[in-house]
Design a protein around this motif. Structure first.
Motif, short mmCIF file in Angstrom:
data_model
loop_
_atom_site.label_atom_id
_atom_site.label_comp_id
_atom_site.label_asym_id
_atom_site.label_seq_id
_atom_site.Cartn_x
_atom_site.Cartn_y
_atom_site.Cartn_z
N ASP A 1 0.82 -1.15 0.11
CA ASP A 1 0.03 -0.08 0.16
C ASP A 1 1.00 1.19 -0.12
O ASP A 1 0.45 2.35 -0.29
N ARG A 2 2.24 1.06 0.53
CA ARG A 2 3.14 2.08 0.61
C ARG A 2 4.22 2.12 -0.16
O ARG A 2 4.85 3.05 -0.58
N TYR A 3 4.88 0.87 -0.79
CA TYR A 3 5.88 0.68 -1.53
C TYR A 3 5.66 0.11 -2.71
O TYR A 3 4.59 -0.85 -2.98
N ASP A 4 6.29 0.08 -3.67
CA ASP A 4 6.28 -0.57 -4.89
C ASP A 4 6.73 -1.97 -4.96
O ASP A 4 6.33 -3.04 -5.76
N ALA A 5 7.78 -2.18 -3.84
CA ALA A 5 8.04 -3.74 -3.70
C ALA A 5 8.53 -3.97 -2.36
O ALA A 5 9.09 -3.03 -1.68
N ALA A 6 8.58 -4.87 -1.93
CA ALA A 6 9.06 -5.60 -0.38
C ALA A 6 9.42 -6.88 -0.57
O ALA A 6 8.86 -7.72 -1.31
N ILE A 7 10.18 -7.18 0.34
CA ILE A 7 10.97 -8.63 0.62
C ILE A 7 11.24 -8.86 2.15
O ILE A 7 11.64 -7.78 2.68
N PRO A 8 11.15 -9.93 2.59
CA PRO A 8 11.93 -10.49 3.70
C PRO A 8 13.13 -10.67 3.79
O PRO A 8 13.77 -11.24 2.83
N ILE A 9 13.95 -10.31 4.91
CA ILE A 9 15.30 -10.42 5.07
C ILE A 9 15.87 -11.05 6.26
O ILE A 9 14.87 -10.58 7.18
N ILE A 10 16.82 -11.66 6.30
CA ILE A 10 17.56 -11.97 7.65
C ILE A 10 18.90 -11.78 7.62
O ILE A 10 19.36 -11.39 6.53
N LYS A 11 19.65 -11.46 8.69
CA LYS A 11 20.76 -11.18 9.04
C LYS A 11 21.77 -12.42 8.90
O LYS A 11 21.39 -13.22 9.57
N PRO A 12 22.86 -12.27 8.34
CA PRO A 12 23.87 -13.19 8.52
C PRO A 12 24.45 -13.25 9.99
O PRO A 12 24.65 -12.29 10.51
N ASP B 1 26.47 -6.06 9.64
CA ASP B 1 25.16 -5.37 9.72
C ASP B 1 24.62 -4.65 8.47
O ASP B 1 23.63 -4.29 8.56
N ALA B 2 25.38 -4.61 7.49
CA ALA B 2 25.11 -3.90 6.43
C ALA B 2 24.56 -4.86 5.27
O ALA B 2 24.35 -4.45 4.16
N ILE B 3 24.69 -6.27 5.64
CA ILE B 3 24.21 -7.62 4.79
C ILE B 3 22.90 -7.82 4.93
O ILE B 3 22.73 -8.10 6.40
N ASN B 4 22.39 -8.17 4.14
CA ASN B 4 20.92 -8.88 4.17
C ASN B 4 20.64 -9.93 3.42
O ASN B 4 21.14 -9.75 2.09
N MET B 5 20.21 -11.28 3.75
CA MET B 5 19.95 -12.27 3.00
C MET B 5 18.31 -12.13 2.46
O MET B 5 17.44 -12.31 3.63
N THR B 6 18.41 -12.33 1.54
CA THR B 6 16.78 -12.13 1.00
C THR B 6 16.05 -13.44 1.09
O THR B 6 16.66 -14.55 0.63
N GLN B 7 14.72 -13.55 1.47
CA GLN B 7 13.92 -14.62 1.32
C GLN B 7 12.68 -14.47 0.41
O GLN B 7 12.75 -13.49 -0.64
N THR B 8 11.79 -15.35 0.43
CA THR B 8 10.45 -15.03 -0.42
C THR B 8 9.32 -15.35 0.35
O THR B 8 9.56 -16.17 1.42
N PRO B 9 8.34 -14.60 0.27
CA PRO B 9 7.82 -13.84 -0.97
C PRO B 9 8.57 -12.77 -1.32
O PRO B 9 8.98 -11.96 -0.56
N GLU B 10 8.42 -12.50 -2.74
CA GLU B 10 8.86 -11.39 -3.46
C GLU B 10 7.65 -10.70 -3.72
O GLU B 10 6.75 -11.06 -4.17
N ALA B 11 7.34 -9.36 -3.14
CA ALA B 11 6.13 -8.81 -3.39
C ALA B 11 6.41 -7.39 -4.07
O ALA B 11 7.15 -6.61 -3.83
N PHE B 12 5.50 -7.36 -5.01
CA PHE B 12 5.51 -5.95 -5.62
C PHE B 12 4.20 -5.62 -6.20
O PHE B 12 3.33 -6.58 -6.47
N THR B 13 4.05 -4.33 -6.84
CA THR B 13 2.85 -4.07 -7.61
C THR B 13 2.85 -4.30 -9.19
O THR B 13 3.90 -4.29 -9.50
N ARG B 14 1.68 -4.58 -9.59
CA ARG B 14 1.67 -4.77 -11.03
C ARG B 14 2.27 -3.55 -12.02
O ARG B 14 2.99 -3.92 -12.70
N SER B 15 1.84 -2.53 -11.47
CA SER B 15 2.08 -1.20 -12.20
C SER B 15 3.57 -1.04 -12.06
O SER B 15 4.32 -0.72 -13.16
#
Length: 211
Positions: A115-126, A144-158
């Motif tokens: 509702d606020r962003y074009d895309a979002a994703i969950p992350i965990i720290k190493p 602390d500057a590294i993020n490991m991404t997971q899914t779901p990958e979320a985004f708007t169609r537009s």
């Protein structure tokens, strides 16, 4: 409407099993079935469609679930699923079939962030110290500057449509849809949310035993 695309078309060559890992059973259920049911349970909260990208010969019957064939790469398989989505669907989530332990809380948070962003994703720290090797030289990296991404990958169609139109010729080489948004942050807004150590991707027999 929300579109859920579940990617289950891989052959699992690194896993070493006689069948793709998404069709191996955990507690009597196929991994892909557990994943599908996680999203089916949200139909009492949202108007959503579920599209499974998988092997045509292994498509089981789920009421209201659409199956489409996979392709030669993760991105192309995703795009097969994307082309099968309802054009009226504004929010799209792409999830790996072999992440059956995804929580409802993470899914709902991602849906709300769109509702606020074009895309979002969950992350965990190493947890371990991290180094990188560049041209034969090893360098420390601040974990602390590294993020490991997971899914779901979320985004708007537009937003996806706009970015894909810009660089369609090179997008097919991507292993992550979210990377399209990361590389084009001047044209979109993205959000990282806390993921979960439980949201493991089953890529080897250790992951399977843990799940």
């Amino acid at each position: 409407m929300i579109s859920i695309i579940i990617l289950g078309g891989g052959v699992g060559s690194r896993f070493g099993a006689t069948i793709p890992k998404q069709f191996i059973t955990i507690a009597g259920k196929k991994i892909i079935d557990i994943t599908i049911e996680k999203f089916l349970s949200l139909r009492n909260k949202y108007e959503l469609e579920i599209i499974v990208v998988s092997h045509p010969s292994r498509n089981d019957s789920y009421p209201g679930v659409k199956f489409v064939p996979g392709s030669t790469s993760r991105f192309n398989s995703f795009f097969n699923g994307y082309c099968a989505t309802n054009p009226k669907s504004h929010k799209i989530l792409v999830h790996d079939a072999v992440r059956p332990l995804i929580s409802e809380d993470i899914i709902i948070r991602l849906i709300n962030e769109l509702d606020r962003y074009d895309a979002a994703i969950p992350i965990i720290k190493p947890y371990s110290s991290t180094v990188i090797e560049i041209e034969g030289k090893i360098q420390n990296i601040d974990r602390d500057a590294i993020n490991m991404t997971q899914t779901p990958e979320a985004f708007t169609r537009s937003s996806f449509s706009k970015l894909y139109d810009i660089e369609a010729p090179s997008s097919n080489d991507r292993t992550s849809i979210f990377s399209l948004f990361v590389d084009n942050q001047d044209k979109c807004s993205i959000k990282l949310i806390p993921g979960s150590q439980d949201n493991i991707k089953i890529t080897n027999k250790y992951n399977l035993d843990l799940a």
